[in-house]
Motif scaffolding. Structure first.
Motif, PDB file in Angstrom:
ATOM      1  N   LEU A 125      25.307  41.933  30.776  1.00 50.59           N
ATOM      2  CA  LEU A 125      26.107  41.865  29.550  1.00 50.59           C
ATOM      3  C   LEU A 125      26.050  43.234  28.882  1.00 50.59           C
ATOM      4  O   LEU A 125      24.971  43.750  28.597  1.00 50.59           O
ATOM      5  CB  LEU A 125      25.556  40.791  28.604  1.00 50.59           C
ATOM      6  N   THR A 126      27.226  43.834  28.653  1.00 51.25           N
ATOM      7  CA  THR A 126      27.302  45.150  28.029  1.00 51.25           C
ATOM      8  C   THR A 126      27.852  45.018  26.621  1.00 51.25           C
ATOM      9  O   THR A 126      28.884  44.374  26.394  1.00 51.25           O
ATOM     10  CB  THR A 126      28.212  46.090  28.849  1.00 51.25           C
ATOM     11  N   VAL A 175      29.449  40.067  36.905  1.00 48.86           N
ATOM     12  CA  VAL A 175      28.718  39.231  37.865  1.00 48.86           C
ATOM     13  C   VAL A 175      28.690  39.949  39.211  1.00 48.86           C
ATOM     14  O   VAL A 175      29.738  40.341  39.735  1.00 48.86           O
ATOM     15  CB  VAL A 175      29.369  37.846  38.011  1.00 48.86           C
ATOM     16  N   PRO A 176      27.507  40.154  39.799  1.00 53.32           N
ATOM     17  CA  PRO A 176      27.409  40.893  41.065  1.00 53.32           C
ATOM     18  C   PRO A 176      27.764  40.029  42.261  1.00 53.32           C
ATOM     19  O   PRO A 176      28.106  38.843  42.126  1.00 53.32           O
ATOM     20  CB  PRO A 176      25.928  41.297  41.103  1.00 53.32           C
ATOM     21  N   VAL A 177      27.651  40.619  43.456  1.00 51.98           N
ATOM     22  CA  VAL A 177      27.977  39.894  44.689  1.00 51.98           C
ATOM     23  C   VAL A 177      27.010  38.731  44.898  1.00 51.98           C
ATOM     24  O   VAL A 177      25.903  38.713  44.363  1.00 51.98           O
ATOM     25  CB  VAL A 177      27.934  40.840  45.908  1.00 51.98           C
ATOM     26  N   GLU A 178      27.501  37.735  45.649  1.00 52.33           N
ATOM     27  CA  GLU A 178      26.732  36.540  46.010  1.00 52.33           C
ATOM     28  C   GLU A 178      26.228  35.789  44.783  1.00 52.33           C
ATOM     29  O   GLU A 178      25.161  35.185  44.793  1.00 52.33           O
ATOM     30  CB  GLU A 178      25.572  36.899  46.945  1.00 52.33           C
ATOM     31  N   ASN A 179      27.007  35.817  43.705  1.00 53.67           N
ATOM     32  CA  ASN A 179      26.656  35.109  42.481  1.00 53.67           C
ATOM     33  C   ASN A 179      27.899  34.499  41.849  1.00 53.67           C
ATOM     34  O   ASN A 179      29.027  34.956  42.070  1.00 53.67           O
ATOM     35  CB  ASN A 179      26.003  36.051  41.467  1.00 53.67           C
ATOM     36  N   ARG A 180      27.686  33.463  41.027  1.00 55.87           N
ATOM     37  CA  ARG A 180      28.705  32.903  40.147  1.00 55.87           C
ATOM     38  C   ARG A 180      28.025  32.708  38.800  1.00 55.87           C
ATOM     39  O   ARG A 180      26.809  32.522  38.732  1.00 55.87           O
ATOM     40  CB  ARG A 180      29.228  31.546  40.659  1.00 55.87           C
ATOM     41  N   TYR A 181      28.816  32.728  37.728  1.00 56.31           N
ATOM     42  CA  TYR A 181      28.181  32.545  36.414  1.00 56.31           C
ATOM     43  C   TYR A 181      29.194  31.967  35.442  1.00 56.31           C
ATOM     44  O   TYR A 181      30.400  32.223  35.544  1.00 56.31           O
ATOM     45  CB  TYR A 181      27.647  33.883  35.894  1.00 56.31           C
ATOM     46  N   GLN A 182      28.676  31.193  34.491  1.00 52.47           N
ATOM     47  CA  GLN A 182      29.526  30.526  33.509  1.00 52.47           C
ATOM     48  C   GLN A 182      29.350  31.157  32.139  1.00 52.47           C
ATOM     49  O   GLN A 182      28.237  31.495  31.721  1.00 52.47           O
ATOM     50  CB  GLN A 182      29.173  29.033  33.450  1.00 52.47           C
ATOM     51  N   LEU A 183      30.458  31.301  31.427  1.00 53.88           N
ATOM     52  CA  LEU A 183      30.461  31.860  30.075  1.00 53.88           C
ATOM     53  C   LEU A 183      31.200  30.918  29.143  1.00 53.88           C
ATOM     54  O   LEU A 183      32.303  30.458  29.459  1.00 53.88           O
ATOM     55  CB  LEU A 183      31.162  33.234  30.088  1.00 53.88           C
ATOM     56  N   ARG A 184      30.584  30.624  28.005  1.00 59.61           N
ATOM     57  CA  ARG A 184      31.270  29.864  26.961  1.00 59.61           C
ATOM     58  C   ARG A 184      31.687  30.849  25.871  1.00 59.61           C
ATOM     59  O   ARG A 184      30.857  31.502  25.240  1.00 59.61           O
ATOM     60  CB  ARG A 184      30.380  28.768  26.372  1.00 59.61           C
ATOM     61  N   LEU A 185      32.991  30.955  25.659  1.00 61.41           N
ATOM     62  CA  LEU A 185      33.527  31.917  24.699  1.00 61.41           C
ATOM     63  C   LEU A 185      33.375  31.415  23.263  1.00 61.41           C
ATOM     64  O   LEU A 185      33.112  30.220  23.039  1.00 61.41           O
ATOM     65  CB  LEU A 185      34.997  32.181  25.032  1.00 61.41           C
ATOM     66  N   PRO A 186      33.572  32.301  22.261  1.00 62.34           N
ATOM     67  CA  PRO A 186      33.374  31.899  20.864  1.00 62.34           C
ATOM     68  C   PRO A 186      34.211  30.710  20.406  1.00 62.34           C
ATOM     69  O   PRO A 186      33.806  29.982  19.490  1.00 62.34           O
ATOM     70  CB  PRO A 186      33.760  33.172  20.094  1.00 62.34           C
ATOM     71  N   ASN A 194      33.565  34.549  39.397  1.00 64.84           N
ATOM     72  CA  ASN A 194      33.173  34.648  40.795  1.00 64.84           C
ATOM     73  C   ASN A 194      32.488  35.986  41.037  1.00 64.84           C
ATOM     74  O   ASN A 194      32.454  36.864  40.185  1.00 64.84           O
ATOM     75  CB  ASN A 194      34.407  34.506  41.688  1.00 64.84           C
ATOM     76  N   ALA A 195      31.946  36.147  42.251  1.00 64.27           N
ATOM     77  CA  ALA A 195      31.220  37.358  42.614  1.00 64.27           C
ATOM     78  C   ALA A 195      32.099  38.600  42.467  1.00 64.27           C
ATOM     79  O   ALA A 195      33.294  38.570  42.752  1.00 64.27           O
ATOM     80  CB  ALA A 195      30.722  37.251  44.054  1.00 64.27           C
ATOM     81  N   GLY A 196      31.483  39.704  42.014  1.00 67.92           N
ATOM     82  CA  GLY A 196      32.195  40.965  41.878  1.00 67.92           C
ATOM     83  C   GLY A 196      33.260  40.953  40.807  1.00 67.92           C
ATOM     84  O   GLY A 196      34.222  41.716  40.879  1.00 67.92           O
ATOM     85  N   SER A 197      33.098  40.099  39.794  1.00 70.06           N
ATOM     86  CA  SER A 197      34.121  39.944  38.749  1.00 70.06           C
ATOM     87  C   SER A 197      33.583  40.347  37.381  1.00 70.06           C
ATOM     88  O   SER A 197      32.377  40.325  37.128  1.00 70.06           O
ATOM     89  CB  SER A 197      34.623  38.498  38.700  1.00 70.06           C
ATOM     90  N   THR A 198      34.513  40.696  36.483  1.00 64.45           N
ATOM     91  CA  THR A 198      34.170  41.168  35.147  1.00 64.45           C
ATOM     92  C   THR A 198      35.114  40.545  34.131  1.00 64.45           C
ATOM     93  O   THR A 198      36.314  40.411  34.388  1.00 64.45           O
ATOM     94  CB  THR A 198      34.289  42.701  35.071  1.00 64.45           C
ATOM     95  N   VAL A 199      34.580  40.167  32.970  1.00 67.03           N
ATOM     96  CA  VAL A 199      35.416  39.699  31.869  1.00 67.03           C
ATOM     97  C   VAL A 199      35.054  40.508  30.616  1.00 67.03           C
ATOM     98  O   VAL A 199      33.878  40.782  30.356  1.00 67.03           O
ATOM     99  CB  VAL A 199      35.235  38.188  31.607  1.00 67.03           C
ATOM    100  N   ARG A 200      36.059  40.905  29.879  1.00 70.80           N
ATOM    101  CA  ARG A 200      35.879  41.612  28.601  1.00 70.80           C
ATOM    102  C   ARG A 200      36.399  40.700  27.498  1.00 70.80           C
ATOM    103  O   ARG A 200      37.523  40.178  27.589  1.00 70.80           O
ATOM    104  CB  ARG A 200      36.644  42.937  28.628  1.00 70.80           C
ATOM    105  N   SER A 213      40.247  40.058  28.865  1.00 76.25           N
ATOM    106  CA  SER A 213      40.753  40.700  30.074  1.00 76.25           C
ATOM    107  C   SER A 213      39.802  40.398  31.223  1.00 76.25           C
ATOM    108  O   SER A 213      38.585  40.280  31.030  1.00 76.25           O
ATOM    109  CB  SER A 213      40.910  42.205  29.884  1.00 76.25           C
ATOM    110  N   ILE A 214      40.364  40.267  32.412  1.00 77.97           N
ATOM    111  CA  ILE A 214      39.590  39.869  33.596  1.00 77.97           C
ATOM    112  C   ILE A 214      39.928  40.781  34.760  1.00 77.97           C
ATOM    113  O   ILE A 214      41.087  41.145  34.973  1.00 77.97           O
ATOM    114  CB  ILE A 214      39.881  38.402  33.984  1.00 77.97           C
ATOM    115  N   GLN A 215      38.897  41.153  35.501  1.00 78.72           N
ATOM    116  CA  GLN A 215      39.055  41.815  36.795  1.00 78.72           C
ATOM    117  C   GLN A 215      38.238  41.002  37.794  1.00 78.72           C
ATOM    118  O   GLN A 215      37.063  40.731  37.567  1.00 78.72           O
ATOM    119  CB  GLN A 215      38.555  43.264  36.736  1.00 78.72           C
ATOM    120  N   GLY A 216      38.856  40.623  38.924  1.00 72.51           N
ATOM    121  CA  GLY A 216      38.151  39.793  39.895  1.00 72.51           C
ATOM    122  C   GLY A 216      38.739  38.396  39.919  1.00 72.51           C
ATOM    123  O   GLY A 216      39.952  38.213  39.921  1.00 72.51           O
ATOM    124  N   GLU A 217      37.871  37.387  39.919  1.00 72.19           N
ATOM    125  CA  GLU A 217      38.333  35.996  39.977  1.00 72.19           C
ATOM    126  C   GLU A 217      37.586  35.154  38.970  1.00 72.19           C
ATOM    127  O   GLU A 217      36.364  35.273  38.799  1.00 72.19           O
ATOM    128  CB  GLU A 217      38.145  35.413  41.376  1.00 72.19           C
TER     129      GLU A 217
END
Length: 385
Positions: A125-126, A175-186, A194-200, A213-217
């Protein structure tokens, strides 16, 4: 006389009956005649028997025998009769769990265990000032970063809605490779990366709209707020929704982008065109073109459930998914058949070499793994080099 097109599958059924103890005397005689006909037949029978009697050693996931049969039948016509028998018997024997491994065993080779180059596997998280927090996937804690209030639970990061007076700041979750992660927005919307993906996304949404904005899946379940449209920005394409569930695939290294709608409705737009999707539809974007088609939602959302599901997929399409999940670069050498279509279902947590062995066993291609590179070669009768 039995049609040659179906004879190998018939032999596969006889082998299954033999090992299940359900074979008749006539069938037993026919099977024994086939086994005695040539050494290769006897060796294949022994390998099938070993696999079915020791299922715990079977290394692969599921292979759909109905879909796989059609794919393998098409390719098998281009190879020798022995190769044809081996591949078709593999599909027949899959009824009892042998699956594609039979073809793998025919040449006695397995892909060697390869060590992929070390990769940063942390979920990061940045914050608005570039500060980074590495998220422990099993953590249960809370903390603040910028104006954001973060709650971390195993597999889930929640970004709490801040006061209306708080300055809007932008955050990035990677989220790096070989991982999945869930985010609950405000706003309560749910997002799976999905792996190798980014959300701003912001610590709180603006008064007139919700924009990320999303890059990846990613797969999103958007909280319904008719007065506040939800907009997903990507490179060259925007998706606007009110309340809906959909999957978006927009990796930077892939020319085509795809949005698949599970429920509700979405508007997908480029600079030149826009379309409205209905549930069960998907739109594919290449440049400024938008093409609507029927979506296979089970296959599309398989990554969210920890699966690979490929239904009559081209090898390059499958290799794209493999590249993003395992974080490898895929290179091609030589001429591959243009009409190769594969159907495979397996867990995503299997080692890379195991998945490549499954694909190679179909006779579609051979593979060589060198560090973080996977080289795809024309099938040469071997599982790997």
């Amino acid at each position: 006389m039995m049609n040659d097109e179906h004879f190998p599958f018939h032999i596969g059924n006889l082998i299954s009956k033999e090992l299940a103890g359900e074979i008749t005397e006539a069938e037993q005689a026919e099977l024994q005649s086939w086994i005695a006909e040539r050494t290769a037949n006897a060796e294949l029978f022994d390998r099938v028997k070993t696999i079915l009697e020791e299922p715990e050693n079977h290394p692969f996931g599921e292979f759909d025998p109905e879909e796989g049969w059609q794919d393998l039948m098409k390719r098998s016509r281009q190879r020798s009769k022995l190769r044809t028998i081996i591949v078709r018997v593999a599909v027949a024997a899959s009824l009892l769990g042998a699956v594609v491994w039979l073809a793998t065993l025919q040449n006695g080779n397995k892909l060697p265990q390869q060590v992929i180059a070390n990769k940063k596997r942390g979920i990061v998280l940045t914050g608005p000032q570039g500060e980074e927090v590495v998220i422990n996937n099993n953590a249960d804690t809370t903390f603040r970063i910028g104006n954001g209030h973060v709650n971390v639970q195993p597999g889930l990061l929640s970004f709490g809605d801040n006061t209306k007076d708080a300055a809007i700041e932008q955050f990035t979750l990677r989220v790096p490779v070989e991982n999945r992660y869930q985010l609950r927005l405000p706003d309560g919307s749910q997002l799976w990366l999905n792996a190798g993906s980014t959300v701003r996304f912001p610590n709180r949404f603006a008064a007139n709209e919700r924009r990320i904005s999303i890059q990846g899946e990613a797969y999103l379940e958007v909280a319904q707020e008719s007065a506040h449209p939800f907009v997903v920005e990507t490179a060259g394409m925007n998706v606007t929704v009110l309340g809906t569930a959909f999957n978006i695939r927009v990796y930077e290294d892939v020319n085509t982008k795809k949005v698949s709608l599970l429920s509700g409705s979405v508007k997908v737009s480029t600079d030149a065109k826009q379309v409205m999707l209905k549930p069960g539809q998907e739109v594919v974007s290449a440049g400024n073109t938008l093409q609507v088609a029927v979506a296979d939602m089970e296959a599309t959302l398989a990554w969210k459930d920890g699966l690979f599901i490929f239904r009559s997929e081209s090898l390059p399409s499958i290799m794209e998914d493999i590249a993003h999940w395992y974080g490898v670069n895929v290179l091609y050498q030589g001429q591959l058949p243009a009409d190769n279509r594969l159907s495979v279902k397996t867990e995503r947590n299997i080692p890379l070499n195991q998945l490549l062995s499954m694909l190679s066993a179909t006779g579609s291609a051979s593979f060589k793994v060198e560090g973080d590179k996977v080289i795809v070669l024309p099938y040469n009768g071997k599982i790997s080099q």
